[in-house]
Design a protein around this motif. Structure first.
Motif, PDB file in Angstrom:
ATOM      1  N   ASP A   1     159.759  14.598  63.411  1.00 19.46           N
ATOM      2  CA  ASP A   1     159.685  15.421  62.202  1.00 19.46           C
ATOM      3  C   ASP A   1     158.358  15.188  61.478  1.00 19.46           C
ATOM      4  O   ASP A   1     157.704  16.133  61.019  1.00 19.46           O
ATOM      5  N   PHE A   2     157.961  13.926  61.358  1.00 21.98           N
ATOM      6  CA  PHE A   2     156.686  13.621  60.714  1.00 21.98           C
ATOM      7  C   PHE A   2     155.508  14.123  61.554  1.00 21.98           C
ATOM      8  O   PHE A   2     154.537  14.648  61.016  1.00 21.98           O
ATOM      9  N   LEU A   3     155.617  13.944  62.851  1.00 16.76           N
ATOM     10  CA  LEU A   3     154.527  14.388  63.729  1.00 16.76           C
ATOM     11  C   LEU A   3     154.347  15.906  63.673  1.00 16.76           C
ATOM     12  O   LEU A   3     153.213  16.409  63.681  1.00 16.76           O
ATOM     13  N   LEU A   4     155.468  16.640  63.616  1.00 15.14           N
ATOM     14  CA  LEU A   4     155.384  18.093  63.476  1.00 15.14           C
ATOM     15  C   LEU A   4     154.566  18.464  62.240  1.00 15.14           C
ATOM     16  O   LEU A   4     153.677  19.320  62.286  1.00 15.14           O
TER      17      LEU A   4
ATOM     18  N   ARG B   1     147.275  22.472  64.465  1.00 13.37           N
ATOM     19  CA  ARG B   1     147.532  22.490  65.910  1.00 13.37           C
ATOM     20  C   ARG B   1     148.939  23.007  66.200  1.00 13.37           C
ATOM     21  O   ARG B   1     149.871  22.264  66.466  1.00 13.37           O
ATOM     22  N   LYS B   2     149.063  24.343  66.144  1.00 11.31           N
ATOM     23  CA  LYS B   2     150.358  24.952  66.403  1.00 11.31           C
ATOM     24  C   LYS B   2     150.813  24.715  67.839  1.00 11.31           C
ATOM     25  O   LYS B   2     152.018  24.587  68.116  1.00 11.31           O
ATOM     26  N   ASP B   3     149.858  24.632  68.773  1.00 12.13           N
ATOM     27  CA  ASP B   3     150.212  24.393  70.172  1.00 12.13           C
ATOM     28  C   ASP B   3     150.913  23.046  70.336  1.00 12.13           C
ATOM     29  O   ASP B   3     151.906  22.922  71.072  1.00 12.13           O
ATOM     30  N   GLU B   4     150.419  22.037  69.617  1.00 16.78           N
ATOM     31  CA  GLU B   4     151.038  20.710  69.690  1.00 16.78           C
ATOM     32  C   GLU B   4     152.406  20.719  69.006  1.00 16.78           C
ATOM     33  O   GLU B   4     153.327  20.027  69.443  1.00 16.78           O
TER      34      GLU B   4
ATOM     35  N   TYR C   1     154.575  23.246  68.916  1.00 12.22           N
ATOM     36  CA  TYR C   1     155.565  23.844  69.807  1.00 12.22           C
ATOM     37  C   TYR C   1     155.831  22.944  71.017  1.00 12.22           C
ATOM     38  O   TYR C   1     156.959  22.886  71.517  1.00 12.22           O
ATOM     39  N   ARG C   2     154.790  22.268  71.494  1.00 13.30           N
ATOM     40  CA  ARG C   2     155.003  21.320  72.608  1.00 13.30           C
ATOM     41  C   ARG C   2     155.993  20.232  72.191  1.00 13.30           C
ATOM     42  O   ARG C   2     156.947  19.929  72.921  1.00 13.30           O
TER      43      ARG C   2
ATOM     44  N   SER D   1     161.837  20.715  59.220  1.00  7.53           N
ATOM     45  CA  SER D   1     160.456  20.288  59.442  1.00  7.53           C
ATOM     46  C   SER D   1     159.660  21.358  60.182  1.00  7.53           C
ATOM     47  O   SER D   1     158.492  21.619  59.850  1.00  7.53           O
ATOM     48  N   MET D   2     160.282  21.967  61.184  1.00  9.17           N
ATOM     49  CA  MET D   2     159.581  23.000  61.959  1.00  9.17           C
ATOM     50  C   MET D   2     159.318  24.236  61.104  1.00  9.17           C
ATOM     51  O   MET D   2     158.214  24.814  61.149  1.00  9.17           O
TER      52      MET D   2
END
Length: 505
Positions: free
Chosen positions: A287-290, A298-301, A303-304, A323-324
């Protein structure tokens, strides 16, 4: 995550640094195992659904024993641990007290420390201090002193915390945990000189810095934009063979680089952080990393990581969906956030409006009020009841957009919904009352205050705004003054000024 603001620092530490480490009550030397995950009937299975804190667990506990069933100490300690985890502090305290008062399990230093923490959370600091003063000497350990210290830190009582810390030093009861707790206090209150003095004192007294010491220290350096100092602290930590860095540390460093406008370095730290996340830590860490990946665009990261989270978990939590949604909204991807909501609606068993609330906030920030209201109305047509906070999300949006009448209407809808635990935002309340004052609308103001009363007793500020409305409308204020007195609010200088203004006019 703006770490420059002390309240944000506190929030970041509590979640990202897992501030439970600073609480001696939770840093137990022999942690109790969690309750067994049994299918069918078990004591924890019976108490788990009773989420209303006003409903006592004692009858359930007593009923279990009356049925001739037994319960072991470690089972009860495990229940307390789980209840605390879900912030059911009143119920955890009930189990703790029942464990010793009715099952006669002997108090231990850890049990006392946990109870002290729970008393503080349920009944307040004064009761916790009274309980601490009555603890037998043999049970007054580093744990119990450290728990009281943490209670002071949570309330930012600097003088009390400093006095207790000095007493702990005099008794030889300080350790790295105690120093971390005090550093946390100075960080939250932005007393950076005192913070640095604690670090120096640790070095003078040969108190080893642990990973959490470095985490707090680097958070302090990020808060003051000292990137060179942050990097030096990181190198010192990584060079210590006795310290194993965790994901929290690199997340803090990534935040520092993000704030310094160094997204590539931030990305490198986020990758390091992600690599250190264990299976049990995935939910909160991801959640924090998102949020951090969103912070560097970095939307790509995002979604990954989101797809990785879904593939590695049987059920994605509501908090993760939030979070997302928040992260996508931060990148102005409303369409992406709508898809996530649709995905959540297709799998959720219980419709928790706290999830779509984040989409409603995003709509309002973009001025998409028609979409926001349509979403809520569609939910109502499907038989769902919006939370007060849902209507308040709309109210906040309208008020911030200077559509005051619509904001007032939404606040009234929010206060008309019965739901435990919600409190109206004081700024929104003030804005609505200011609107009635500007209109000289006494009846509207009175209706608003009537709707407000079940949620929070009218404050002095509310009464002052109500009185000004009466004065502008040229109406007698005697009834308002009587109610104010009944609510225990005596006259003050501002009240006299309001009444004087009315007399002069």
């Amino acid at each position: 995550m703006n770490l420059r603001h002390p309240s944000r620092i506190s929030s970041f530490l509590k979640c990202c640094l897992r501030v439970r480490v600073f609480s001696s009550a939770q840093a137990l030397t022999s942690p109790s195992p969690p309750p067994p995950r049994t299918r069918g009937d078990s004591l924890y299975h019976r108490i788990s659904p009773l989420g209303d804190p006003t409903v006592s667990l004692v009858p359930v506990l007593e009923g279990w024993i009356k049925e001739g069933k037994t319960v072991k100490r470690w089972e009860l300690e495990g229940m307390i641990k789980q209840l605390r985890k879900y912030r059911r502090f009143k119920h955890a305290l009930e189990v703790s007290q029942w464990m010793t008062d009715r099952r006669y399990f002997e108090l231990s230093q850890s049990t006392v420390a946990i109870r002290l923490d729970l008393i503080s959370k349920v009944h307040g600091l004064e009761h916790a201090e009274k309980y601490f003063n009555n603890i037998p000497i043999k049970l007054k350990s580093t744990e119990t002193y450290g728990t009281l210290l943490n209670c002071y830190v949570q309330r930012k009582f600097v003088e009390k915390a400093e006095a207790l810390f000095q007493k702990m030093k005099d008794l030889g009861l300080v350790n790295s945990l105690s120093y971390n707790t005090l550093m946390n206090l100075y960080l939250q209150t932005e007393r950076y000189e005192k913070f640095d003095n604690v670090v120096k004192e640790m070095d003078r007294n040969s108190i080893r810095r642990d990973v959490f010491t470095f985490s707090i220290q680097m958070t302090r350096l990020v808060a003051t934009a000292d990137i060179d100092g942050m990097e030096a602290a990181l190198r010192k930590m990584e060079d210590d063979p006795l310290i194993a860095p965790n994901w929290d540390v690199y997340l803090i460093v990534a935040d520092g680089y993000k704030k310094a406008g160094l997204p590539d370095k931030a990305l490198e730290m986020l990758k390091r952080s992600e690599a250190l996340v264990t299976r049990d830590q995935r939910r909160i860490a991801y959640d924090f990393l998102l949020t951090m990946y969103a912070g560097i665009g970095r939307k790509d990261e995002m979604y990954r990581l989101w797809n990785l989270q879904k593939s590695s978990s049987k059920k994605v939590s509501n908090a993760s969906y939030i979070s997302m949604i928040v992260s996508l909204a931060k990148l102005d991807d409303i369409e992406g956030a709508e898809k996530i909501i649709a995905e959540w609606e297709s799998v959720c068993f219980c419709y928790d409006f706290r999830v779509p609330n984040r989409l409603i906030v995003a709509y309002c920030k973009k001025g998409l009020f028609v979409k926001a209201e349509s979403f809520i109305n569609k939910a109502i047509q499907e038989g769902k009841t919006p939370y007060p906070s849902t209507w308040e999300c709309l109210a906040t949006g309208y008020l911030e957009d200077n559509q005051i009448p619509r904001g007032v209407e939404m606040m009234k809808k929010a206060m008309s919904v019965k739901r435990h635990g919600w409190k109206p935002n004081s700024d929104n309340v003030a804005s609505c009352l200011e609107y009635f004052k500007g209109q000289g609308d006494v009846e509207g103001a009175e209706e608003f205050v009537r709707l407000l009363r079940p949620w929070v007793p009218p404050t002095r500020d509310v009464y002052h705004r109500l009185l000004r409305t009466y004065v502008i409308a040229g109406k007698s204020v005697s009834d308002v003054l009587d109610r104010m007195k009944e609510d225990g609010l005596d006259a003050d200088e501002e009240l006299h000024e309001i009444l004087k203004t009315g007399q002069d006019s």
